[in-house]
Design an enzyme around this catalytic site. Structure first.
Site, PDB file in Angstrom:
ATOM      1  N   ASN A  97      35.415  25.671  41.419  1.00  0.00           N
ATOM      2  CA  ASN A  97      36.408  26.467  40.722  1.00  0.00           C
ATOM      3  C   ASN A  97      37.826  25.997  41.030  1.00  0.00           C
ATOM      4  O   ASN A  97      38.488  25.382  40.187  1.00  0.00           O
ATOM      5  CB  ASN A  97      36.219  27.945  41.077  1.00  0.00           C
ATOM      6  CG  ASN A  97      37.040  28.869  40.206  1.00  0.00           C
ATOM      7  OD1 ASN A  97      37.968  28.438  39.540  1.00  0.00           O
ATOM      8  ND2 ASN A  97      36.698  30.135  40.195  1.00  0.00           N
ATOM      9  N   ASP A  98      38.268  26.259  42.241  1.00  0.00           N
ATOM     10  CA  ASP A  98      39.665  25.961  42.558  1.00  0.00           C
ATOM     11  C   ASP A  98      40.006  24.470  42.437  1.00  0.00           C
ATOM     12  O   ASP A  98      41.117  24.122  42.088  1.00  0.00           O
ATOM     13  CB  ASP A  98      39.987  26.451  43.978  1.00  0.00           C
ATOM     14  CG  ASP A  98      39.821  27.962  44.092  1.00  0.00           C
ATOM     15  OD1 ASP A  98      40.134  28.648  43.099  1.00  0.00           O
ATOM     16  OD2 ASP A  98      39.380  28.445  45.137  1.00  0.00           O
TER      17      ASP A  98
END
Lengths: 104, 464
Positions: B389-390
């Site tokens: 995600n990040d």
């Protein structure tokens, strides 16, 4: 301040070791691919398990009636051994996986 | 004889560490260091002499070694690959506790007779230093362990840094006070410094975000190294000193390297706790995301020329590395070029993904490092993001208010299409929304990474 200087003078050899080791550590690690950061950290983690030697000495010098020293020393030996054994085994397990890929 | 053994031990540590920093020799390096350690331990047990006297209490020592060895061996063997970081943190904490205990016992030896000991201030200073650093490392490592496995949440409050600094200041001042003036209440003061050090260790790690734990563990690792080196001074023991300082300095460099991989400074990691100031980006209207079905995904991937897989923590949690490798071989068999794009901090530790994929026998040359991968996204048809995600959040490049702003990311939005496999729309570890999921190129494929991958494989085998 004087105490610090006299301490350093008395332990001059050790002080040399400290300073050289600092540079050595920096030098040895500087060029490491990010892939190896985790195993390297884990390996270093195992190496500082040398504290176990201190624990063994504490334990081995404790007198038989000094229960506090015996118990704490015993605990220190156990904890230190976990650090050493666990550290090296975990590192080996991580690196094992790199190996299996290589032989293929 | 013993000093010779210690010399050998020291050299094996240096050589081992050196070999550990190269993929080809790493495993051997680890074994060499372990061998040196065993030698040093055995040498100490049987050959150590102090003022001509050997050690006693062999029963206790051997029992301790056996108990610790068995616990260490079992826990290290049993731990899952995903839980490695926690395990390392816990082992580190044990080392810290060991160093602190040594100081406590040595202090107890000295406590009654402070005035009669020559060079008492130097020794006392070393004992305090070993105890403080060891205790901070122990408490911090336990908190880091709890955070990584989700038992402890991030806790930060107003003025926490001020409080931390004050606690640290009190510790330092008390230590100086005791070593300089040798007051009669040394025992009570020693005990309070010990307690304060433990508290400081807890407070030090509590506010730091979970995503930064690897950096913290690496830092605590070097702390323990220094604590071990204090023991080296105490016993005039060169191998403890070399090992400890080596880890201390190498660990510090490693910590800085890890920060660099995230394009952040160490100060930023320690003080700029994630989630503290989350003013920007939260209330932003995100719009709708679109979902994609399994069969569509199978079609898109099977007929692509080039697929790039971006693994993240989700892959690790689901233990989906084998399923992932299966999908990759299947696609390659159909003439699709499959590569993995590895972000240096994907997962919970640097190199986490490499270790995981290596376990599933994914060939080394299929793993692309970030720069390489970023150069190839514009020729990629499909990017499959598995629980990352990040590390693919475009806010790191475009939104200065984002807490991860400035972190280099995988520029997956340059590919023709992006498929994101996640369990839900929940934000990632840094706790921030990801614009990528709402871009027109992106489709979401919800579900556990392992199940999804297995179903994809079945779908391609059966229907295409």
């Amino acid at each position: 301040m004087e105490a610090v200087f006299s301490f350093l003078e008395q332990h001059l050899e050790l002080t040399y070791i400290v300073i050289l080791s600092i540079f050595l550590g920096v030098e040895v690690i500087s060029r490491v691919p990010s892939v190896l950061h985790t195993p390297l950290m884990s390996g270093a983690n195992a190496i500082h398990g040398v504290v176990i030697i201190g624990a063994i000495i504490v334990m081995g010098q404790a007198s038989d009636e000094n229960y506090l020293a015996l118990i704490l020393g015993f605990l220190a030996v156990i904890l230190g051994t976990i650090n050493v054994v666990g550290g090296f085994v975990v590192t080996d397990r991580m690196l094992e996986m790199f190996k299996s890929k290589k032989t293929k | 004889m013993l000093s010779l053994i210690y010399l050998i031990g020291s050299v094996t540590f240096i050589v081992g560490l050196k070999m550990l920093s190269n993929p080809a020799t790493a495993r051997k390096g680890n074994a060499i260091a372990a061998g040196g350690m065993a030698l040093a331990i055995l040498g100490t047990i049987f050959l150590y002499r102090h003022n001509g006297q050997g050690l006693h209490n062999y029963g206790w020592i051997i029992t301790g070694l056996v108990v610790g060895g068995v616990i260490g061996l079992i826990s290290a063997r049993r731990v899952k690959m995903t839980a490695m970081p926690e395990m390392v943190s816990l082992f580190n904490g044990m080392g810290g506790a060991c160093a602190a205990l040594i100081s406590v016992v040595e202090f107890e030896h000295m406590a009654g007779t402070l005035a009669d000991i020559p060079d008492v201030r130097g020794q006392l200073g070393i004992i305090f230093a070993g105890m403080i650093i060891g205790a901070v490392s122990f408490a911090g490592s336990v908190i880091a362990w709890g955070k990584l496995n989700g038992r402890i949440r991030d806790i930060s409050f107003q003025g926490q840094h001020i409080l931390n600094l004050s606690v640290l200041a009190v510790i330092v001042l008390l230590t100086i006070f005791v070593t300089v003036t040798l007051p009669s209440a040394t025992v009570a003061l020693f005990a309070s410094v010990l307690v304060l050090s433990l508290i400081y260790g807890v407070f030090f790690v509590l506010p730091i975000g979970g995503a930064d734990m690897p950096v913290v563990i690496s830092l605590l690792n070097s702390f323990t190294g220094v604590a071990a080196a204090c023991g080296g001074f105490l016993y005039n023991n060169p191998v403890m000193l070399t090992g400890g300082i080596l880890v201390g300095s190498a660990g510090t460099i490693l910590t800085i390297l890890m920060c660099k991989a995230m394009n952040r400074s160490l100060k930023n990691v320690l003080i700029g706790a994630f989630g503290g100031a989350k003013a920007g980006g939260v209330a932003k209207e995100q719009g709708a995301y679109k979902e994609i079905s399994l069969s569509d995904t199978a079609v898109v991937m099977a007929y692509a020329h080039k697929v790039m897989i971006v693994p993240g923590y989700g892959l690790a949690v689901a233990q989906a590395q084998h399923a992932c490798h299966e999908l990759e071989t299947l696609l390659e068999g159909r003439g699709v070029e499959v590569r993995y794009a590895i972000h240096p901090v994907a997962g919970r530790m640097p190199g986490h993904m490499n270790v995981l994929l290596a376990e599933a026998d994914v060939p080394y040359d299929k793993l692309l490092e970030m720069e390489q991968a970023n150069g190839q996204f514009n020729t990629t048809d499909v990017v499959l993001i598995l629980g990352a995600n990040d590390v693919v959040n475009p806010a790191a490049k475009s939104d200065p208010s984002s807490p991860i702003y400035g972190m280099p990311i995988l520029e997956v939005e340059n590919a023709r299409s992006v498929i994101v496999n996640k369990r839900s729309m929940k934000p990632g570890y840094a706790g921030i929304e990801n614009d990528l999921f709402f871009q027109p190129k992106t489709s979401m494929l919800f579900g556990d990474a392992k199940q999804v991958l297995q179903q994809l494989v079945a779908e391609i085998v059966n229907s295409l």
